[in-house]
Write a protein that holds these residues in place. Structure first.
Motif, PDB file in Angstrom:
ATOM      1  N   ALA A  33     -36.384  -3.858  24.572  1.00  0.00           N
ATOM      2  CA  ALA A  33     -35.147  -3.688  23.808  1.00  0.00           C
ATOM      3  C   ALA A  33     -34.780  -4.979  23.090  1.00  0.00           C
ATOM      4  CB  ALA A  33     -33.999  -3.263  24.726  1.00  0.00           C
ATOM      5  N   LEU A  34     -34.032  -4.841  22.007  1.00  0.00           N
ATOM      6  CA  LEU A  34     -33.543  -5.980  21.220  1.00  0.00           C
ATOM      7  C   LEU A  34     -32.040  -5.809  21.025  1.00  0.00           C
ATOM      8  CD1 LEU A  34     -33.836  -8.461  19.319  1.00  0.00           C
ATOM      9  CD2 LEU A  34     -34.338  -6.840  17.474  1.00  0.00           C
ATOM     10  N   LEU A  35     -31.266  -6.829  21.391  1.00  0.00           N
ATOM     11  CA  LEU A  35     -29.824  -6.833  21.189  1.00  0.00           C
ATOM     12  C   LEU A  35     -29.455  -7.921  20.200  1.00  0.00           C
ATOM     13  CD1 LEU A  35     -26.856  -6.031  22.004  1.00  0.00           C
ATOM     14  CD2 LEU A  35     -27.007  -7.861  23.710  1.00  0.00           C
ATOM     15  N   ILE A  36     -28.684  -7.560  19.176  1.00  0.00           N
ATOM     16  CA  ILE A  36     -28.116  -8.523  18.231  1.00  0.00           C
ATOM     17  C   ILE A  36     -26.623  -8.255  18.184  1.00  0.00           C
ATOM     18  CG2 ILE A  36     -28.112  -9.387  15.870  1.00  0.00           C
ATOM     19  CD1 ILE A  36     -30.949  -8.285  15.571  1.00  0.00           C
ATOM     20  N   ALA A  37     -25.826  -9.240  18.577  1.00  0.00           N
ATOM     21  CA  ALA A  37     -24.371  -9.069  18.614  1.00  0.00           C
ATOM     22  C   ALA A  37     -23.691 -10.342  18.158  1.00  0.00           C
ATOM     23  CB  ALA A  37     -23.913  -8.716  20.034  1.00  0.00           C
ATOM     24  N   ARG A  38     -22.531 -10.199  17.551  1.00  0.00           N
ATOM     25  CA  ARG A  38     -21.735 -11.360  17.208  1.00  0.00           C
ATOM     26  C   ARG A  38     -21.072 -11.885  18.473  1.00  0.00           C
ATOM     27  NH1 ARG A  38     -20.539 -13.566  12.768  1.00  0.00           N
ATOM     28  NH2 ARG A  38     -21.338 -11.793  11.575  1.00  0.00           N
ATOM     29  N   LYS A  39     -20.998 -13.210  18.606  1.00  0.00           N
ATOM     30  CA  LYS A  39     -20.330 -13.783  19.770  1.00  0.00           C
ATOM     31  C   LYS A  39     -18.894 -13.259  19.845  1.00  0.00           C
ATOM     32  CE  LYS A  39     -23.028 -18.008  20.380  1.00  0.00           C
ATOM     33  NZ  LYS A  39     -23.029 -19.489  20.416  1.00  0.00           N
ATOM     34  N   GLY A  40     -18.469 -12.953  21.057  1.00  0.00           N
ATOM     35  CA  GLY A  40     -17.166 -12.342  21.257  1.00  0.00           C
ATOM     36  C   GLY A  40     -17.215 -10.835  21.326  1.00  0.00           C
ATOM     37  N   GLU A  41     -18.382 -10.249  21.017  1.00  0.00           N
ATOM     38  CA  GLU A  41     -18.529  -8.793  21.015  1.00  0.00           C
ATOM     39  C   GLU A  41     -19.537  -8.295  22.049  1.00  0.00           C
ATOM     40  OE1 GLU A  41     -16.770  -6.751  19.120  1.00  0.00           O
ATOM     41  OE2 GLU A  41     -15.733  -8.302  17.968  1.00  0.00           O
ATOM     42  N   THR A  42     -20.065  -9.218  22.876  1.00  0.00           N
ATOM     43  CA  THR A  42     -21.167  -8.813  23.746  1.00  0.00           C
ATOM     44  C   THR A  42     -20.746  -7.910  24.897  1.00  0.00           C
ATOM     45  OG1 THR A  42     -20.996 -10.813  25.126  1.00  0.00           O
ATOM     46  CG2 THR A  42     -22.447 -10.918  23.204  1.00  0.00           C
TER      47      THR A  42
END
Length: 315
Positions: free
Chosen positions: A173-182
């Protein structure tokens, strides 16, 4: 921090126990001054906790009690809860199920530099504080800054024109998230569950009582695994309805049973198990047995297994 639980206290007396408030509410708690973060460390007698669980979350209590009563011990003495009984227990945390509702709660405050490490935001902040010397940064950053990157497969990770991202790359799996949204990773898990994804219950490396297996490659009608069997352990006596299996020994000694036939294989030796044939793999040696398994068939899901004998009382 909206990912934490908050405890409103008057001295050691707990007035309110609130789990994961929204940002505005958390800000109000901090300004109030008599709120503490819940570190998640609880001390209680088992009997007292079970009484409170039965009082405030009787569905969890009853399902857990049934699972315990139906459990059995394997040959090593380990208590094994049946899979279906475990799934029948409603999903909830101790915080929501008991702590927010109980009136038997006291609190001890501590200033210990504590962090829950309950989200990638906290993990990123921790590694920034300990100066990880660029280990958790992208390999190539073009006009990019303040990104947190974990790549378990050793891939080259490059970014261009992005900042404040969390990028977690694993084999499945690959996760890409903006900091503060994890924290929203929980919503991702909910969506995976709705789609019936195997990721909810199975990872690339799966641990079993006899050892581990790692899925190296998978397609609709074939799957390649690395299987490691602990010394003096064996898999169940089983068969498959839809797949054939090819075993190649990488290291160690393999004892193989195919119906009434028994054979011993060593490094670089192999065997073939057609679908419908009852078989068993065992490690009689003193070092781990490692094999490569190639599955080929119309269906290669993990539920294509019929067990006849098992040392760990699995069905």
């Amino acid at each position: 921090a909206t990912g934490y639980g908050y405890i409103q206290a008057d001295g050691e007396n707990v007035l309110n126990f609130k789990e994961k408030p929204d940002l505005a509410t958390a800000d109000k708690y901090v300004k109030n001054g008599n709120y503490y973060w819940n570190s998640g460390m609880f001390v209680f007698k088992a009997g007292v906790f079970l009484e409170e669980l039965n009082k405030f979350s009787p569905d969890i209590y009853k399902a857990s009690k049934k699972a315990f009563e139906n459990a059995s011990r394997d040959s090593s003495g380990m208590l094994r809860v049946k899979y279906d009984d475990m799934l029948a227990i409603p999903a909830n945390s101790i915080d929501y199920a008991v702590m927010e509702k109980s009136n038997k709660v006291k609190v001890v405050s501590a200033d210990i530099g504590w962090s829950d490490l309950g989200s990638y935001d906290e993990i990123a902040e921790y590694f920034n504080d300990v100066k990880s010397d660029g280990k958790y940064k992208e390999d190539i950053a073009i006009d990019s800054e303040n990104n947190f990157v974990v790549s378990t497969e050793g891939k080259i990770v490059s970014t261009a024109g992005v900042s404040d991202l969390v990028i977690i790359d694993t084999s499945d799996a690959l996760l890409i998230a903006r900091k503060g949204e994890t924290q929203k990773v929980k919503q991702i898990v909910d969506e995976l569950q709705k789609r019936g994804s195997a990721l909810i219950n199975e990872h690339t490396t799966v641990h079993r009582p006899w050892g581990t297996y790692t899925v190296l490659l998978e397609h609709n009608n074939y799957k390649i695994k690395r299987i490691e069997v602990k010394p003096k352990h064996k898999l169940s006596f089983q068969k498959h309805e839809h797949r054939n299996e090819h075993w190649v020994v990488v290291s160690g000694e393999a004892s193989v049973t195919k119906e009434q036939e028994k054979l011993v294989l060593f490094e670089n030796q192999s065997t073939y198990i057609p679908k419908g044939v009852r078989h068993r793999l065992e490690n009689p040696g003193d070092i781990p047995l490692v094999i490569i398994e190639a599955q080929v068939g119309s269906y290669v899901g993990e539920d294509d297994i019929i067990r006849y004998e098992d040392d760990y009382n699995r069905k």
